[in-house]
Design a protein around this motif. Structure first.
Motif, PDB file in Angstrom:
ATOM      1  N   ALA A  68      -5.826  -8.341  -0.746  1.00 24.21           N
ATOM      2  CA  ALA A  68      -4.519  -8.387  -0.079  1.00 24.21           C
ATOM      3  C   ALA A  68      -3.676  -7.254  -0.667  1.00 24.21           C
ATOM      4  CB  ALA A  68      -3.842  -9.723  -0.329  1.00 24.21           C
ATOM      5  N   VAL A  69      -2.914  -6.568   0.175  1.00 24.16           N
ATOM      6  CA  VAL A  69      -2.097  -5.443  -0.291  1.00 24.16           C
ATOM      7  C   VAL A  69      -0.714  -5.473   0.343  1.00 24.16           C
ATOM      8  CG1 VAL A  69      -4.068  -3.885  -0.680  1.00 24.16           C
ATOM      9  CG2 VAL A  69      -2.945  -3.901   1.573  1.00 24.16           C
ATOM     10  N   GLY A  70       0.228  -4.825  -0.331  1.00 25.64           N
ATOM     11  CA  GLY A  70       1.525  -4.585   0.273  1.00 25.64           C
ATOM     12  C   GLY A  70       1.462  -3.280   1.046  1.00 25.64           C
ATOM     13  N   PHE A 103       5.923  -8.047  -9.087  1.00 26.21           N
ATOM     14  CA  PHE A 103       5.915  -7.032  -8.037  1.00 26.21           C
ATOM     15  C   PHE A 103       6.773  -5.840  -8.478  1.00 26.21           C
ATOM     16  CE2 PHE A 103       4.980 -10.868  -5.335  1.00 26.21           C
ATOM     17  CZ  PHE A 103       3.738 -10.454  -4.882  1.00 26.21           C
ATOM     18  N   ASN A 108      -1.727  -2.654  -4.460  1.00 27.18           N
ATOM     19  CA  ASN A 108      -2.248  -3.936  -4.952  1.00 27.18           C
ATOM     20  C   ASN A 108      -2.326  -3.926  -6.474  1.00 27.18           C
ATOM     21  OD1 ASN A 108      -4.606  -2.616  -5.730  1.00 27.18           O
ATOM     22  ND2 ASN A 108      -5.952  -3.739  -4.342  1.00 27.18           N
ATOM     23  N   THR A 138      -0.256  -7.712   3.710  1.00 27.32           N
ATOM     24  CA  THR A 138       0.360  -9.033   3.810  1.00 27.32           C
ATOM     25  C   THR A 138       1.893  -8.949   3.775  1.00 27.32           C
ATOM     26  OG1 THR A 138       0.121  -9.224   1.411  1.00 27.32           O
ATOM     27  CG2 THR A 138      -1.570 -10.290   2.757  1.00 27.32           C
ATOM     28  N   ASP A 139       2.434  -7.761   3.505  1.00 28.70           N
ATOM     29  CA  ASP A 139       3.897  -7.635   3.328  1.00 28.70           C
ATOM     30  C   ASP A 139       4.267  -6.158   3.303  1.00 28.70           C
ATOM     31  OD1 ASP A 139       4.015  -6.651   0.300  1.00 28.70           O
ATOM     32  OD2 ASP A 139       2.440  -8.165   0.474  1.00 28.70           O
ATOM     33  N   ASP A 150       6.087  -4.885   0.820  1.00 28.02           N
ATOM     34  CA  ASP A 150       6.580  -4.730  -0.548  1.00 28.02           C
ATOM     35  C   ASP A 150       8.108  -4.928  -0.536  1.00 28.02           C
ATOM     36  OD1 ASP A 150       5.876  -4.430  -3.258  1.00 28.02           O
ATOM     37  OD2 ASP A 150       6.567  -2.367  -3.240  1.00 28.02           O
TER      38      ASP A 150
HETATM   39  N1  ADE Z   1      -0.601  -7.673  -3.111  1.00 29.69           N
HETATM   40  C1  ADE Z   1      -0.101  -8.056  -1.927  1.00 29.69           C
HETATM   41  N2  ADE Z   1       1.132  -7.533  -1.718  1.00 29.69           N
HETATM   42  C2  ADE Z   1       1.428  -6.785  -2.818  1.00 29.69           C
HETATM   43  C3  ADE Z   1       2.530  -5.984  -3.207  1.00 29.69           C
HETATM   44  N3  ADE Z   1       3.608  -5.842  -2.426  1.00 29.69           N
HETATM   45  N4  ADE Z   1       2.476  -5.356  -4.420  1.00 29.69           N
HETATM   46  C4  ADE Z   1       1.391  -5.500  -5.212  1.00 29.69           C
HETATM   47  N5  ADE Z   1       0.317  -6.233  -4.890  1.00 29.69           N
HETATM   48  C5  ADE Z   1       0.329  -6.877  -3.709  1.00 29.69           C
END
Ligand code: ADE
Length: 289
Positions: free
Chosen positions: A100-102, A182, A200, A224-225, A227
């Motif tokens: 999952a990553v921002g 974060f 991530n 997923t977002d 950030d």
């Molecule tokens: N994993 C999912 N969303 C993230 C974010 N915004 N920053 C770091 N890791 C994440």
């Protein structure tokens, strides 16, 4: 009971991240508790039988849950050395890692997939990050942190699912930060100014250790977002947001991984899966005199 040993070599592994703690649509052939000189991996390793789409013969796949069976390991607590050593011990030469990553770019929307091609290391050096220390000095090439030929196969599989609700970005600069907190808004803007695509906490040192172990490695990211760089324009990242998008899109994530495994089980990819092109990497990377 499920067997606790497996005799044949296993060449392909999937490392599941947040939201993919298991791959339950395959036959479970064994559950292995592997021990390594670096301790036990993050989770027991499941050996799954994946039917090859061409031959019908089952291809064994090793599955490892990066954050533990119950998501009990924070990013800086993941047993990266043990994970990679245990997989290599089983015969693994190809790893598909999921994360999952921002998103750091407007056009990478939540639930979009990204196959990154570059990484900037923003971890803080507190994670054990190499197999080469204590008398064994090694410097492995990492100009291309992912396996480009493996990436091509992964992209093709992702695109084959487009139109079915899967959106794929072929390239991307992945920022790997330390966490577990974060980023600050200033950091988020800084990463955007560097051209960052996604962020991530899990790509490193996993990708570095895989390279040292001469294992082909590609990460598949799912946004997923956004950030926290959008400020007033949107809600800052939080865990509930990450989990909700992961959950809502986990079926697509599984289908993506399934399509990659289908493709990799074809005989035409045997040399790729065995990572023949990475063999001998370390030979020119160690200096013991
Ligand atoms: N994993 C999912 N969303 C993230 C974010 N915004 N920053 C770091 N890791 C994440």
């Amino acid at each position: 009971g499920v067997p606790s040993t497996y005799d044949a070599p296993v060449r392909i592994a999937v490392i599941g991240g947040t939201g993919i703690q298991a791959l339950d649509n395959f036959t479970l052939a064994a559950t292995l508790d592997v021990d390594t000189p670096w301790g036990a991996p993050s989770s027991p390793i499941s050996i799954l039988h994946h039917p090859s789409p061409t031959t019908g013969k089952p291809t064994p796949i090793a599955f490892l849950s990066r954050h533990g069976v119950h998501h009990e390991l924070a990013p800086h607590e993941v047993k990266n050395q043990a994970n990679i050593a245990a997989l290599r011990h089983l015969g693994v030469r190809t790893i598909i890692a999921f994360s999952a990553v921002g998103s750091l770019q407007e056009e990478i929307r939540p639930r979009d997939f990204v196959v990154p091609d570059q990484i900037i290391d923003r971890t803080k050096g507190i994670r054990p990050f190499t197999f080469f220390e204590g008398g064994m000095v090694g410097h492995v090439g990492f100009g291309d942190p992912f396996d480009n030929s493996l990436a091509k196969i992964v992209r093709k599989c992702g695109h084959s699912l487009e139109g079915d609700g899967v959106s794929l970005h072929d390239k991307g600069l992945l920022i790997c930060m330390e966490g577990p907190q974060f980023s600050t808004r200033a950091e988020s803007h800084l990463y955007r100014s560097w051209g960052g695509s996604v962020i991530n906490m899990s790509a490193l040192p996993e990708a570095k250790l895989a390279r040292e172990a001469e294992i082909g490695y590609q990460m598949i990211c799912m946004a997923t977002d956004y950030d926290c760089w959008r400020g007033e324009g949107g809600e800052d990242v939080n865990v509930a947001m990450v989990m909700a998008h992961m959950k809502a899109n986990s079926e697509n994530a599984r289908r993506f991984v399934g399509a990659v495994l289908d493709e990799l089980s074809k005989e035409e990819h045997e040399q790729q899966v065995l990572a023949k092109h990475l063999e001998g990497q370390m030979k020119f990377s160690t200096s013991t005199y």
